[in-house]
Design an enzyme around this catalytic site. Structure first.
Site, short mmCIF file in Angstrom:
data_model
loop_
_atom_site.label_atom_id
_atom_site.label_comp_id
_atom_site.label_asym_id
_atom_site.label_seq_id
_atom_site.Cartn_x
_atom_site.Cartn_y
_atom_site.Cartn_z
N MET A 137 30.15 39.07 40.75
CA MET A 137 28.94 39.79 40.37
C MET A 137 28.99 40.12 38.88
O MET A 137 28.30 41.04 38.41
CB MET A 137 28.80 41.07 41.21
CG MET A 137 28.66 40.73 42.70
SD MET A 137 27.84 42.00 43.66
CE MET A 137 28.93 43.36 43.44
N LEU B 91 33.08 40.58 34.11
CA LEU B 91 34.34 39.88 34.38
C LEU B 91 35.54 40.57 33.73
O LEU B 91 35.44 41.09 32.62
CB LEU B 91 34.24 38.43 33.88
CG LEU B 91 33.08 37.63 34.48
CD1 LEU B 91 33.03 36.23 33.86
CD2 LEU B 91 33.20 37.52 36.00
N HIS C 42 39.20 38.35 37.59
CA HIS C 42 38.34 37.16 37.72
C HIS C 42 38.95 35.97 36.96
O HIS C 42 38.91 34.83 37.43
CB HIS C 42 36.95 37.43 37.13
CG HIS C 42 36.17 38.48 37.85
ND1 HIS C 42 35.78 39.66 37.26
CD2 HIS C 42 35.70 38.53 39.12
CE1 HIS C 42 35.10 40.38 38.13
NE2 HIS C 42 35.04 39.74 39.27
N GLY D 213 39.56 37.44 45.43
CA GLY D 213 40.67 38.34 45.10
C GLY D 213 41.11 39.15 46.30
O GLY D 213 40.28 39.61 47.10
N LYS E 299 42.04 42.06 46.22
CA LYS E 299 41.62 43.45 46.08
C LYS E 299 40.57 43.80 47.14
O LYS E 299 40.56 44.88 47.69
CB LYS E 299 41.09 43.77 44.69
CG LYS E 299 40.93 45.28 44.55
CD LYS E 299 40.50 45.70 43.20
CE LYS E 299 39.04 45.60 43.01
NZ LYS E 299 38.23 46.44 43.87
N SER F 69 35.47 45.64 38.36
CA SER F 69 34.33 45.77 37.43
C SER F 69 33.90 47.23 37.33
O SER F 69 33.34 47.66 36.34
CB SER F 69 33.16 44.93 37.93
OG SER F 69 33.56 43.59 38.05
O1 PAF Z 1 33.39 40.33 45.42
C1 PAF Z 1 32.28 40.24 44.88
O2 PAF Z 1 32.15 40.31 43.66
C2 PAF Z 1 31.06 40.04 45.75
O3 PAF Z 1 31.15 40.76 46.93
C3 PAF Z 1 30.73 38.57 46.03
C4 PAF Z 1 31.82 37.90 46.83
C5 PAF Z 1 30.55 37.84 44.71
C6 PAF Z 1 29.43 38.47 46.82
O4 PAF Z 1 28.37 39.02 46.14
#
Ligand code: PAF
Length: 278
Positions: free
Chosen positions: A30, A33, A37, A147, A149, A186
């Site tokens: 989302m 980053l 990530h 991840g 997490k 994030s």
């Molecule tokens: O983990 C995330 O950032 C979100 O839940 C994902 C997997 C991108 C789905 O929107």
């Protein structure tokens, strides 16, 4: 790096890559980053030929409009980070590109969806499975990288892959922590300097529980952990559970994998963390 905002163009591009015999790895995000990530991207780069990162703040997985609104969206710096990480493709669609009006379908993935995070954030995993199913459908990745997490999320999506018999290999990558032990997220950008200090109690507790795992009963460990977190100012514990690593129900003596999971509010920010105990 190629940037796509429409499903059609991305799908066409990846179909061509596939014809050329290239495998595709997906790192769904989302945005906002961080090094967690970047480590997913590095793993994806090692294991697949074309790495696609998606950045989409998925509205259907937020059950709090305020949380959705304040979710960080630093797209320009994200693009820089992706270029530096040698990412091949960014998919950055709009909400209208991903959803039709009044989409209400959902997958029943069973009890996993309603435990822990699902209990505090009803509907959250319906939104996650909706959007990840769409991403898998558009991108058709050979492998997808998530991840640890979000441990429960990995289990939920793996269950979806199993139920729908999707031809994608799920890869769970280790949690990346800062020097103090705070799990990268994030949401950490919302933490004040004091919050950051207080938040360290989460990883300290998980480490303590891991160290003491062989020396106490699970009930004792849970009590110790809860007391330790509750003694930290500025931290409001949501849950601390020692769970079976497959079902996320309370761990049993015959559980083959055991994981400790925690969620707490630190200042105005809700954080989650976990550690595999054995
Ligand atoms: O983990 C995330 O950032 C979100 O839940 C994902 C997997 C991108 C789905 O929107």
């Amino acid at each position: 790096m190629k940037i796509f905002t429409t499903r059609q163009k991305l799908h066409e591009y990846l179909a061509e890559m596939r014809l050329n015999g290239k495998t595709t790895g997906l790192v769904p995000t989302m945005g906002a980053l961080h090094n967690g990530h970047i480590s997913l991207l590095a793993t994806a780069k090692r294991q697949t030929d074309v790495v696609v990162c998606s950045i989409f703040v998925n509205p259907t997985q937020f059950n709090d409009a305020n949380d959705l609104e304040k979710y960080p969206r630093p797209i320009e710096s994200d693009i820089e980070k992706l270029k530096n990480a040698d990412c091949d493709v960014l998919f950055n669609p709009t909400v209208d590109e991903m959803y039709g009006p009044n989409e209400t379908w959902h997958l029943d993935i069973g009890p996993l969806e309603h435990l822990l995070e699902g209990r505090t954030r009803p509907g959250h995993y319906q939104g996650v499975t909706q959007v990840v199913a769409k991403l898998f459908n558009i991108i058709e990745p050979d492998m997808a990288f998530f991840g640890q997490k979000d441990y429960q999320q990995v289990l939920v999506i793996s269950r979806m892959v199993e139920l729908l018999k999707l031809p994608v290999k799920m890869v769970m990558c280790p949690i990346v922590r800062d020097e103090g032990g705070l799990a990268m997220s994030s949401r950490n950008v919302h933490l004040s300097a004091d919050d950051r200090q207080h938040a360290l109690v989460l990883s300290k507790t998980l480490n303590m529980v891991k160290e003491q795992y062989q020396h106490h009963t699970l009930a004792e460990l849970k009590e110790l952990a809860t007391a330790f977190i509750n003694s930290e100012p500025g931290v409001i514990l949501d849950y601390f559970e020692i769970a079976d690593g497959v079902t996320l129900l309370p761990a049993q003596p015959d559980s083959t994998k055991v994981v400790a999971l925690v969620a707490a509010r630190v200042g105005n920010t809700r954080l989650i963390d976990n550690m595999i105990l054995g």
